[in-house]
Enzyme design. Structure first.
Site: not given
Ligand code: ADP
Length: 305
Positions: A5, A35, A178, A216, A219-220, A247
């Protein structure tokens, strides 16, 4: 699975590190992960029933992961412990908004052959299969075909950002890449609505998936059904560690759809599960319960996110 970390550098006094690396970079933690295991434990923690198909080594890391899965009630009947094989290990660097991983760790799942998947599909009635790329590519494709032939919908949540041919996923239920995975698969870096639409169209043309759902991060999410696309903005939270957010998102999405919920309501709940996970430290331990997701959605009921 190890995780370093980097972002606790500043809080080192409160949380002294455990070895030399920590003196340089911050705290060093070791945690279960990967995963498939994250997704299976997320489904269980969110209130569903999950069976994991995969492989671990007969080492401490494999044993620890199996124990953790069983403690959550995940059916591990189809997880093979392979003698003489090492469970995969990855180094992760955490930032509040993004997790950097020493990419493409397949580990013991490199030995996952289609026959293991077939045995599981024959032994249990699955409502949904969630699969990713952390296994040989031929097993990825065969998993889809085996599930499809049995009428089981499949969510493909790619996992490591890799460019692979997608034609063999013709007619798949949902693709949930993602940002990095979307870029690896389409060459499009999604920066805005137009980019999301362009990437989704490319993915849809190759697969004719029922839905393309781009995750995203902060960004959602963006949902595309072959015709139109729709943005689902993220919930406003203070992100501390996004490990496991995707996940949690996919697990919540899958559970809601299995219960017959409308896709839009399911995506909104998935956004909530991802947001809660991103607001907490850790991967598997940060996954919310279904009660927490419900309470969170209730809090935002009046907010048009
Ligand atoms: P992964 O973990 O597969 O890389 P993401 O980072 O895109 O996927 O995160 C998955 C989902 O988690 C996003 O689509 C969103 O809904 C939520 N999420 C991730 N990071 C944030 C954040 N900083 N604020 C709000 N929601 C988040």
């Amino acid at each position: 699975v190890g995780s370093i970390n980097l972002d606790t550098v500043l809080s080192q006094q409160q949380s002294p590190g455990v070895n030399g690396i920590s003196a340089l970079y911050g705290r060093c933690d070791f945690a279960n992960g990967g995963k498939g295991t994250n997704q299976a434990s997320a489904v269980a923690k969110l209130g569903g029933r999950a069976a994991l198909v995969g492989c671990v080594g007969d080492d401490d890391a494999g044993g620890s992961q199996l124990e953790a899965l069983e403690a959550l009630g995940v059916d591990t009947t189809f997880v093979r412990r392979l003698p003489g094989v090492q469970t995969g290990r990855a180094f992760m660097m955490l930032r509040p908004d993004k997790t950097y991983s020493s990419a493409n760790i397949v580990g013991a799942n490199g030995f996952l052959v289609p026959q293991y998947v077939e045995a599981a599909l024959d032994a249990r009635r699955f409502d949904l299969v969630i699969m990713q790329l952390e296994m040989p590519l031929e097993t990825v494709y065969r998993t889809y075909e085996l599930a499809r032939d049995r009428g089981v919908p499949v969510i493909f949540d790619p996992g490591p950002a890799r460019s692979i041919p997608l034609e063999r996923f013709e007619g798949i239920f949902i693709l949930t890449p993602n940002e990095d995975e979307t870029e690896a698969l389409t060459g499009v870096r999604v920066r805005n609505r137009a980019g999301a639409l362009r990437a989704s169209r490319l993915l849809w043309c190759e697969t004719h998936a029922r839905y393309i759902l781009l995750k995203l991060g902060a960004r959602g999410a963006y949902l595309f059904d072959g015709g139109r696309g729709e943005f689902f903005p993220a919930f406003p939270i203070e992100a501390v560690d996004s490990t496991g957010a995707g996940d949690s998102f996919t697990a919540e999405l899958g559970l809601r759809l299995c219960l017959g919920e409308d896709i839009r309501a399911a995506v909104r709940a998935a956004n909530a599960a991802g947001a809660i996970c991103a607001s907490r430290m850790g991967g598997q331990p940060a996954v919310p319960t279904q009660e927490e997701v419900r309470a969170f959605l209730e809090r935002f009921r009046e907010t048009p996110v």
